[in-house]
Design a protein around this motif. Sequence first.
Motif, PDB file in Angstrom:
ATOM      1  N   LYS A  83      99.964  44.244 -38.452  1.00 13.35           N
ATOM      2  CA  LYS A  83     101.226  44.098 -37.725  1.00 13.35           C
ATOM      3  C   LYS A  83     101.822  42.711 -37.900  1.00 13.35           C
ATOM      4  CE  LYS A  83     100.571  47.604 -34.270  1.00 13.35           C
ATOM      5  NZ  LYS A  83     101.237  48.072 -33.081  1.00 13.35           N
ATOM      6  N   TYR A 116     103.768  42.574 -41.097  1.00 12.65           N
ATOM      7  CA  TYR A 116     105.074  43.234 -40.985  1.00 12.65           C
ATOM      8  C   TYR A 116     106.067  42.377 -40.200  1.00 12.65           C
ATOM      9  CZ  TYR A 116     103.540  47.676 -42.974  1.00 12.65           C
ATOM     10  OH  TYR A 116     103.101  48.653 -43.815  1.00 12.65           O
ATOM     11  N   ILE A 117     105.613  41.780 -39.127  1.00 15.26           N
ATOM     12  CA  ILE A 117     106.498  40.932 -38.322  1.00 15.26           C
ATOM     13  C   ILE A 117     106.948  39.717 -39.136  1.00 15.26           C
ATOM     14  CG2 ILE A 117     106.621  39.447 -36.279  1.00 15.26           C
ATOM     15  CD1 ILE A 117     104.685  41.496 -34.926  1.00 15.26           C
ATOM     16  N   CYS A 167     110.339  46.624 -41.465  1.00 11.63           N
ATOM     17  CA  CYS A 167     109.163  45.803 -41.132  1.00 11.63           C
ATOM     18  C   CYS A 167     108.997  45.655 -39.615  1.00 11.63           C
ATOM     19  CB  CYS A 167     109.280  44.431 -41.783  1.00 11.63           C
ATOM     20  SG  CYS A 167     109.070  44.466 -43.574  1.00 11.63           S
ATOM     21  N   ARG A 181     107.612  48.805 -38.037  1.00 11.14           N
ATOM     22  CA  ARG A 181     106.173  48.994 -38.244  1.00 11.14           C
ATOM     23  C   ARG A 181     105.336  47.926 -37.542  1.00 11.14           C
ATOM     24  NH1 ARG A 181     108.632  50.942 -42.636  1.00 11.14           N
ATOM     25  NH2 ARG A 181     107.856  52.840 -43.596  1.00 11.14           N
ATOM     26  N   GLY A 182     105.941  46.775 -37.289  1.00 12.14           N
ATOM     27  CA  GLY A 182     105.181  45.656 -36.766  1.00 12.14           C
ATOM     28  C   GLY A 182     105.151  45.531 -35.253  1.00 12.14           C
ATOM     29  N   SER A 183     106.301  45.764 -34.610  1.00 14.03           N
ATOM     30  CA  SER A 183     106.348  45.521 -33.168  1.00 14.03           C
ATOM     31  C   SER A 183     107.573  46.189 -32.548  1.00 14.03           C
ATOM     32  CB  SER A 183     106.414  44.011 -32.906  1.00 14.03           C
ATOM     33  OG  SER A 183     106.795  43.739 -31.594  1.00 14.03           O
ATOM     34  N   GLU A 184     107.329  46.942 -31.508  1.00 16.98           N
ATOM     35  CA  GLU A 184     108.430  47.588 -30.796  1.00 16.98           C
ATOM     36  C   GLU A 184     109.349  46.538 -30.159  1.00 16.98           C
ATOM     37  OE1 GLU A 184     108.840  50.522 -27.023  1.00 16.98           O
ATOM     38  OE2 GLU A 184     107.254  51.018 -28.482  1.00 16.98           O
ATOM     39  N   GLU A 226     111.494  45.000 -32.851  1.00 14.75           N
ATOM     40  CA  GLU A 226     112.469  46.000 -33.296  1.00 14.75           C
ATOM     41  C   GLU A 226     113.638  46.073 -32.312  1.00 14.75           C
ATOM     42  OE1 GLU A 226     112.768  50.645 -34.706  1.00 14.75           O
ATOM     43  OE2 GLU A 226     111.150  50.059 -33.364  1.00 14.75           O
TER      44      GLU A 226
END
Length: 124
Positions: free
Chosen positions: A2, A5-6, A37, A40-43, A46
């Motif tokens: 994660k 992705y972040i 990204c 997939r990394g963090s709600e 996002e």
Amino acid sequence: MKIIYITLGFIFFGLGALGAVIPVLPTTPFLLLASACFARGSERFERWFTATKLYKKYLETYYENRSMTRKTKASLLTLSTTMMLLSLIAMPNIYGKIFMGGMIVFLYYYFFFRIKTIKEQAEG
């Protein structure tokens, strides 16, 4: 994973933000990558990203109804076609050239027939 992705999300967001002020650098492709990204990394990231002015200006209409303005389509096609043509010319292998030619044809098909074109909205 994660954190990767972040991190990539912020890198692509930064490149997209630069593209908003530097004409040579594309904005929309980098923001699309940033969006993927962050998703997939963090709600949390996002949600932050979808609240930014850059997202609202360049991506919101595409995500909501799979449409783009004529200006957005033209800038994306110009950059993509230029990069693909450079690859096509530099490719030593005939099968690679055929593949790149097919990708260019598919790109134009997708943009003309699969993504709706909408009018620019006046900001106010």
